[in-house]
Design a protein around this motif. Structure first.
Motif, PDB file in Angstrom:
ATOM      1  N   ILE A 278      -4.208  -4.857  -6.558  1.00  0.00           N
ATOM      2  CA  ILE A 278      -4.182  -4.015  -5.357  1.00  0.00           C
ATOM      3  C   ILE A 278      -4.143  -2.567  -5.823  1.00  0.00           C
ATOM      4  O   ILE A 278      -3.117  -2.079  -6.272  1.00  0.00           O
ATOM      5  CB  ILE A 278      -2.968  -4.331  -4.468  1.00  0.00           C
TER       6      ILE A 278
ATOM      7  N   SER B 286      -8.490 -13.815   0.798  1.00  0.00           N
ATOM      8  CA  SER B 286      -8.134 -12.589   1.521  1.00  0.00           C
ATOM      9  C   SER B 286      -6.619 -12.493   1.571  1.00  0.00           C
ATOM     10  O   SER B 286      -5.948 -13.422   2.037  1.00  0.00           O
ATOM     11  CB  SER B 286      -8.716 -12.608   2.935  1.00  0.00           C
TER      12      SER B 286
ATOM     13  N   GLY C 298      -6.455  -6.767   0.479  1.00  0.00           N
ATOM     14  CA  GLY C 298      -7.665  -6.856  -0.325  1.00  0.00           C
ATOM     15  C   GLY C 298      -8.189  -8.277  -0.358  1.00  0.00           C
ATOM     16  O   GLY C 298      -7.561  -9.209   0.149  1.00  0.00           O
ATOM     17  N   GLU C 299      -9.383  -8.466  -0.985  1.00  0.00           N
ATOM     18  CA  GLU C 299      -9.964  -9.795  -1.070  1.00  0.00           C
ATOM     19  C   GLU C 299     -10.955  -9.881  -2.216  1.00  0.00           C
ATOM     20  O   GLU C 299     -11.434  -8.860  -2.727  1.00  0.00           O
ATOM     21  CB  GLU C 299     -10.651 -10.176   0.248  1.00  0.00           C
TER      22      GLU C 299
ATOM     23  N   LEU D 255      -7.389  -9.828  -8.568  1.00  0.00           N
ATOM     24  CA  LEU D 255      -7.357  -8.732  -7.601  1.00  0.00           C
ATOM     25  C   LEU D 255      -6.118  -7.911  -7.877  1.00  0.00           C
ATOM     26  O   LEU D 255      -4.992  -8.372  -7.680  1.00  0.00           O
ATOM     27  CB  LEU D 255      -7.309  -9.273  -6.168  1.00  0.00           C
TER      28      LEU D 255
ATOM     29  N   SER E  56      -7.474   1.963  -2.096  1.00  0.00           N
ATOM     30  CA  SER E  56      -8.776   1.913  -2.760  1.00  0.00           C
ATOM     31  C   SER E  56      -9.086   3.203  -3.498  1.00  0.00           C
ATOM     32  O   SER E  56     -10.198   3.698  -3.451  1.00  0.00           O
ATOM     33  CB  SER E  56      -9.870   1.625  -1.724  1.00  0.00           C
TER      34      SER E  56
ATOM     35  N   LYS F 172       0.830  -1.216   0.000  1.00  0.00           N
ATOM     36  CA  LYS F 172       0.000   0.000   0.000  1.00  0.00           C
ATOM     37  C   LYS F 172       0.862   1.262   0.000  1.00  0.00           C
ATOM     38  O   LYS F 172       0.507   2.261  -0.648  1.00  0.00           O
ATOM     39  CB  LYS F 172      -0.937  -0.009   1.210  1.00  0.00           C
TER      40      LYS F 172
END
Length: 498
Positions: free
Chosen positions: A478, A416, A432-433, A476, A483, A157
Motif C-alpha cells: 500500500i 481487492s 488497493g488491488e 501489493l 498512490s 492511508k
C-alpha cells in the motif's frame, strides 16, 4: 553539529504539535521549547505574501490573513476530497481546498502573488520540519530519527500519509505509534519503579485532541509491559467541532441582534473564533453558560460515551475493572507529573529511545504490544467484506486465507483490499488491488489462491497472493498516501524547500 543523533518523539497534532527526547544524563524525557519559549507549536502554516510562516507566527496573523492561513491539515491527511465530512470542514475553512488527481484534496495558498498548490503531506512536513529545527537547536546536533504519533483510529492511508510527511521533513520515521498508547507510556513511566504498583493495572486512555478523538484500554504491568486490549475513536471529532458549534451559535445571535450575516466575511469569522468580533464597526460579546455549552454540543458528548462503551465491550471488560482513567488533550490536565499537551510526545520520545537501543533500565524494560484499529479484508464475489484481520488484533501480525475461483475456466483472480467495519465493501476504505493472471482452466472452486495479509509495528499493511497450483505470486504494498510515486515525493521535497 555533532554526528551523534538522538531520536525524538513528535506529537503531530491537529491544532498543536510537540517534540521531545529522552536524556540519559537526566534519566527522563524533556520537551523542547520552541519559538518564544512555548513547549507546544501551533499546527499552522501561512503566507504573508513574501514568506511562508509556520507555527506561532502563522497563527498570530490568522485574523488579519484568514484566506492564506492553513490549519486542521491533519483532517486532510489520507482523505478523499469527496468525503462528506471533509466537505463539511471545507465549508468552515477560509483557506481554499480543491480536488486533485485521484480524488485527493489539494490546498491552494497564494504566495508571492501566485496560487501555489500543496498536498496535505507537504503542509504537515513544514510543521514537522519546524519541530525538527527546534530539536536541533536545543540538542545542538542533527536530528534524523523520529517516532511520530497518530490517532489510534487512523486508517492505513492516513498512516502512510504521515510517513510521507516525515520523509518530506527530512526525518527517518522509526515508528508510528498510536497517540493513546504513547500517553499510556508517559503515564506508566513513573509507575514501573513504584514498589506499591500492583502487578497489573487496567488503564483507560481518553484522548480528546483538537481534531481527533481516541479511546484505548490497556493493561500496564509492573515489569514494563504495556498491552493494548482495544482501541476506538473518531478521526473527525475534537475540540475544533466545539469551536465550530460555538462560532455558528454566535453568528446566529449576531444576526438576530444586528440583522447582519457575517458568515461570509472571512476576517469577521476568524476574529470570532478567537473570542471576539469586530464587523462593520460593531463589537460583539456573548456570555455562554456551561448548561448552554453542553446543550449545544450534546451530540458530541453522546458520541464520546458511545466510543467509550464500544471500547470496553471490545476489550470484554466491565467499568468496575478499570483501575485508572487518563485524560489527554488540550482541554484536560493529567495529574502528577504529566501534562495533557505534552504526554503524547513524551511517550513517543521514550519509544524512540527504546528503538535506538538505549540501555537505561526504565527504557529497556518497556515492552509495547499494540493493536490494529480497523478490520482489514478482501472483497468477496457479490461485494461482501471477507475479514482477514479483525480490529483490535495485536500487531505485528500475519494472517492467511484461501480464495477459490467462482467461474468455469476462470483465467484470473483479483484481490481487492479494504479497511473498515461494514459488511459491504463499498462502505469501507479501498486500499488497493491486484490481479493474478494465468490461472489454469478448471471447474469453479478448483483453483485456489493463498492470500496473505501482514501488518508491521507501524500498523501498515502488505498483501500478497499466491496461486497454489502454479506458485505464481503477486504483492501489493500500500503505497504512501494511497498512490504517491517516487517522482511525486521528489517533487514535494522541492516544493517544501520554498
Amino acid at each position: 553539529m555533532s554526528s551523534v543523533t538522538t531520536p525524538v518523539g513528535i506529537d503531530l497534532g491537529t491544532t498543536y504539535s510537540c517534540v521531545a527526547a529522552w536524556f540519559d544524563q537526566h534519566d527522563r524525557v524533556e520537551i523542547f521549547p520552541k519559538e518564544q519559549g512555548y513547549m507546544i507549536t501551533p499546527s499552522y502554516v501561512a503566507s504573508n505574501g513574501r514568506d511562508l510562516l509556520v507555527g506561532e507566527s502563522a497563527k498570530n496573523q490568522v485574523t488579519r490573513n484568514p484566506t492564506r492561513t492553513v490549519f486542521d491539515v491533519k483532517r486532510l491527511m489520507g482523505s478523499r476530497f469527496s468525503d462528506t465530512r471533509l466537505q463539511q470542514d471545507i465549508q468552515s475553512w477560509h483557506f481554499k481546498v480543491i480536488k486533485g488527481s485521484n480524488d485527493k484534496p489539494v490546498i491552494v495558498l497564494e504566495h508571492m502573488g501566485v496560487d501555489m498548490e500543496f498536498s496535505p503531506e507537504e503542509i504537515s512536513s513544514m510543521i514537522l520540519k519546524k519541530l525538527k529545527e527546534a530539536a536541533e537547536a536545543f540538542l545542538r546536533t542533527t536530528v534524523r530519527d523520529a517516532v511520530i504519533t497518530v490517532p489510534a483510529y487512523f486508517s492505513d492511508k492516513q498512516r502512510q500519509a504521515t510517513k510521507v510527511a516525515g520523509t518530506l521533513a527530512g526525518l527517518n520515521v522509526m515508528r508510528l505509534i498510536n497517540e493513546p498508547t504513547a500517553a499510556a507510556i508517559a503515564y506508566g513511566l513513573d509507575k514501573f519503579s513504584d514498589p506499591d504498583h500492583p502487578n497489573q493495572k487496567n488503564v483507560f486512555i481518553f484522548d480528546l485532541g483538537g481534531g481527533t478523538f481516541d479511546v484505548s484500554l490497556l493493561t500496564i504491568s509492573k515489569d514494563g509491559t504495556i498491552r493494548v486490549k482495544a482501541v476506538g475513536g473518531d478521526t473527525h471529532l475534537g475540540g475544533e467541532d466545539f469551536d465550530k458549534t460555538m462560532v455558528d451559535y454566535c453568528v446566529q445571535v449576531f444576526k438576530k441582534r444586528q440583522n447582519k450575516d457575517i458568515s461570509e466575511n472571512a476576517r469577521a469569522m476568524a476574529r470570532l473564533k478567537v473570542a471576539y468580533c469586530l464587523y462593520d464597526g460593531i463589537d460583539f460579546s456573548l456570555k455562554v453558560t456551561r448548561v448552554k455549552f453542553e446543550k449545544l454540543n450534546a451530540c458530541f458528548f453522546n458520541k464520546f460515551i458511545e466510543h467509550v462503551e464500544n471500547c470496553l465491550r471490545d476489550a470484554k471488560m466491565q467499568k468496575n475493572n478499570v483501575d485508572d482513567i487518563v485524560l489527554v488533550g488540550g482541554s484536560t490536565r493529567i495529574p502528577k507529573n504529566i501534562k495533557a499537551d505534552e504526554a503524547v510526545a513524551y511517550g513517543a520520545a521514550l519509544l524512540g529511545a527504546k528503538l535506538r537501543g538505549n540501555n537505561t533500565k526504565v527504557v529497556n524494560d518497556l515492552i509495547l504490544l499494540d493493536v490494529t484499529p480497523l478490520s482489514l479484508g478482501v472483497k468477496e464475489y457479490g461485494g461482501r467484506m471477507n475479514v482477514l484481520i479483525p480490529r483490535n488484533t495485536p500487531i505485528p501480525t500475519t494472517m492467511e486465507k484461501l480464495a477459490v475461483t467462482v467461474f468455469d475456466n476462470q483465467v484470473g483472480m483479483q484481490v481487492s483490499v479494504f479497511q473498515g467495519e461494514y459488511d459491504e465493501v463499498e462502505d469501507n476504505i479501498f486500499l488497493g488491488e491486484f490481479i493474478i493472471h494465468g490461472v489454469p482452466p478448471a471447474p469453479p472452486g478448483k483453483e485456489r489462491l493463498k492470500v496473505c495479509f501482514s501488518i508491521d509495528a507501524n500498523g501498515i499493511l502488505d498483501v500478497s497472493g499466491e496461486l497454489v497450483s502454479t506458485g505464481d505470486k503477486k504483492n501489493l504494498v500500500i503505497t504512501e498516501s494511497g498512490s504517491l510515486s517516487g517522482y511525486d515525493i521528489e517533487r514535494m521535497l522541492n516544493t517544501v524547500e520554498l
